[in-house]
Design a protein around this motif. Structure first.
Motif, PDB file in Angstrom:
ATOM      1  N   SER A   1       0.830  -1.210   0.000  1.00  0.00           N
ATOM      2  CA  SER A   1       0.000   0.000   0.000  1.00  0.00           C
ATOM      3  C   SER A   1       0.861   1.257   0.000  1.00  0.00           C
ATOM      4  CB  SER A   1      -0.945  -0.001   1.207  1.00  0.00           C
ATOM      5  OG  SER A   1      -0.214  -0.068   2.417  1.00  0.00           O
ATOM      6  N   ASN A   2       1.965   1.227   0.726  1.00  0.00           N
ATOM      7  CA  ASN A   2       2.880   2.372   0.738  1.00  0.00           C
ATOM      8  C   ASN A   2       3.577   2.552  -0.596  1.00  0.00           C
ATOM      9  OD1 ASN A   2       2.337   3.120   3.378  1.00  0.00           O
ATOM     10  ND2 ASN A   2       4.002   1.895   4.241  1.00  0.00           N
TER      11      ASN A   2
ATOM     12  N   SER B   1       1.235   4.313  -2.906  1.00  0.00           N
ATOM     13  CA  SER B   1       0.543   5.473  -2.328  1.00  0.00           C
ATOM     14  C   SER B   1       0.939   6.794  -2.978  1.00  0.00           C
ATOM     15  CB  SER B   1       0.806   5.541  -0.817  1.00  0.00           C
ATOM     16  OG  SER B   1       2.186   5.727  -0.562  1.00  0.00           O
ATOM     17  N   LYS B   2       2.049   6.810  -3.702  1.00  0.00           N
ATOM     18  CA  LYS B   2       2.482   7.987  -4.449  1.00  0.00           C
ATOM     19  C   LYS B   2       2.664   7.603  -5.907  1.00  0.00           C
ATOM     20  CE  LYS B   2       2.865  10.598  -0.742  1.00  0.00           C
ATOM     21  NZ  LYS B   2       1.981  11.760  -0.487  1.00  0.00           N
TER      22      LYS B   2
ATOM     23  N   ASN C   1      -1.885   9.071  -6.626  1.00  0.00           N
ATOM     24  CA  ASN C   1      -1.282   7.780  -6.300  1.00  0.00           C
ATOM     25  C   ASN C   1      -1.437   6.862  -7.505  1.00  0.00           C
ATOM     26  OD1 ASN C   1      -3.951   6.428  -6.091  1.00  0.00           O
ATOM     27  ND2 ASN C   1      -4.183   7.789  -4.323  1.00  0.00           N
TER      28      ASN C   1
ATOM     29  N   THR D   1     -10.369   2.872  -5.701  1.00  0.00           N
ATOM     30  CA  THR D   1      -9.232   3.715  -5.321  1.00  0.00           C
ATOM     31  C   THR D   1      -9.666   4.792  -4.335  1.00  0.00           C
ATOM     32  OG1 THR D   1      -8.061   3.366  -7.412  1.00  0.00           O
ATOM     33  CG2 THR D   1      -7.480   5.334  -6.159  1.00  0.00           C
TER      34      THR D   1
ATOM     35  N   TYR E   1      -2.827   3.662  -7.194  1.00  0.00           N
ATOM     36  CA  TYR E   1      -3.763   2.582  -6.893  1.00  0.00           C
ATOM     37  C   TYR E   1      -4.660   2.291  -8.094  1.00  0.00           C
ATOM     38  CZ  TYR E   1      -2.559   3.178  -1.926  1.00  0.00           C
ATOM     39  OH  TYR E   1      -1.895   3.252  -0.735  1.00  0.00           O
TER      40      TYR E   1
ATOM     41  N   GLU F   1      -8.054   5.057  -0.536  1.00  0.00           N
ATOM     42  CA  GLU F   1      -7.369   6.282  -0.117  1.00  0.00           C
ATOM     43  C   GLU F   1      -7.745   6.726   1.293  1.00  0.00           C
ATOM     44  OE1 GLU F   1      -6.872   8.449  -4.501  1.00  0.00           O
ATOM     45  OE2 GLU F   1      -8.562   8.921  -3.192  1.00  0.00           O
TER      46      GLU F   1
ATOM     47  N   LYS G   1      -4.127   0.850   8.288  1.00  0.00           N
ATOM     48  CA  LYS G   1      -3.147   0.440   7.275  1.00  0.00           C
ATOM     49  C   LYS G   1      -3.172  -1.067   7.050  1.00  0.00           C
ATOM     50  CE  LYS G   1       0.112   4.280   7.752  1.00  0.00           C
ATOM     51  NZ  LYS G   1       1.524   4.679   8.021  1.00  0.00           N
TER      52      LYS G   1
ATOM     53  N   LYS H   1      -6.034  -1.932   4.705  1.00  0.00           N
ATOM     54  CA  LYS H   1      -5.700  -1.529   3.343  1.00  0.00           C
ATOM     55  C   LYS H   1      -4.729  -2.528   2.720  1.00  0.00           C
ATOM     56  CE  LYS H   1      -4.837   2.814   2.845  1.00  0.00           C
ATOM     57  NZ  LYS H   1      -4.168   4.139   2.816  1.00  0.00           N
TER      58      LYS H   1
END
Length: 307
Positions: free
Chosen positions: A3-4, A7-8, A72, A278, A74, A282, A287, A290
């Motif tokens: 997920s991290n 995330s960007k 992001n 998505t 996703y 978000e 966490k 997710k």
């Protein structure tokens, strides 16, 4: 953590999704490759992969340009993973082309949020949908989105309501010219084009049942948040979010009436479902939840390969 990582929005993500798409494309075609492949066959396969590849990036452009999600990746990883969950969507060339044209049309319709070049955007959207209809007849239902866009963006000029018909007429003229010049059998082409079926028994396979159930259940769960969150959006963004919901509904309608049900018809649902899910991912505060959600979507195709 996965997920991290997504995330960007980063350039490396485009490499990752491209590799995944290529892998899924090749694996989905292992059973259809002839023992002795001709050069023409390989060229066709490369063309089909490029069509799927282009669909991913048109979709990403549509999302990022119009702020349908945060910044992001996703949306594109979900879009590609949906191909992995239902690889049947890569086996129908006509649907691949039709879906690409629908994405191009949706890009123009969402861009109506800006009052510039309204007539050109309406013509383009109608043109792309009409072109998609030539490849897959039931794509015509997305014409509903053209007139819905006129309503939600409060475009009141009567002349704008005539432009979609001009776009359709342009494609009709091109298509008829093609038929006449190359002396194609028009009657043979249109045979069965208006067919529909409400028989879902062809979808009765473990892979399709598990894959579609996963997508529809996660999509439905995410939709509750998505619809609730529309009122919290800026006024300029609300119409766009409503059109995505309509797009998902039309995708479900095509799944319901598709005359030949083999799983490929779920393709029209991938874009709106990726956006809806998505938006939900978000805002998930936990966490771990997710992470679990994303890993389920990632691991599902691997499990399905073992069935």
């Amino acid at each position: 953590m996965i997920s991290n990582f997504f995330s960007k929005s980063k350039p490396v993500h485009y490499i990752v999704v491209s590799v995944i798409l290529l892998l899924v494309f090749v694996l989905s075609r292992l059973n259809v490759f002839p023992e002795h492949s001709s050069l023409l066959f390989l060229v066709k396969q490369i063309g089909l992969f490029f069509t799927a590849f282009l669909s991913v990036f048109v979709f990403d452009f549509l999302v990022s340009r119009n702020g349908l999600t945060k910044k992001n990746s996703y949306n594109i990883i979900l879009f590609v993973l949906f191909f992995a969950i239902l690889p049947q969507t890569l086996l129908n060339p006509r649907l691949l082309f039709a879906n690409l044209f629908i994405l191009l049309a949706l890009r123009r319709l969402i861009s109506l949020r800006s009052p510039k070049e309204i007539k050109k955007k309406l013509f383009d959207a109608s043109f792309w949908i009409a072109l998609a209809t030539l490849f897959y007849f039931w794509s015509w239902v997305f014409f509903i989105m053209v007139f819905a866009a006129l309503l939600v963006y409060v475009i009141s000029d009567v002349k704008n309501y005539l432009i979609p018909f001009v776009g359709v007429l342009a494609v009709a003229i091109i298509a008829m010219s093609y038929v006449i010049i190359l002396d194609k059998d028009l009657i043979g082409y249109t045979a069965g084009v208006f067919d529909f079926s409400l028989d879902f028994s062809p979808l009765n396979s473990k892979r399709i049942i598990i894959g579609s159930t996963l997508l529809l259940s996660f999509g439905l769960w995410s939709s509750f948040y998505y619809i609730k969150n529309i009122n919290a959006q800026m006024k300029s963004n609300k119409p766009s979010f409503k059109l995505i919901i309509l797009s998902a509904i039309l995708g479900l309608f095509i799944i319901a009436v598709a005359p030949s049900k083999n799983g490929s018809e779920f393709l029209f649902l991938f874009a709106p479902l990726s956006i809806i899910m998505t938006n939900y991912i978000e805002v998930i505060p936990e966490k771990w939840f997710k992470e679990i959600l994303l890993w389920i979507i990632i691991l599902t195709p691997i499990v399905l390969l073992m069935l």
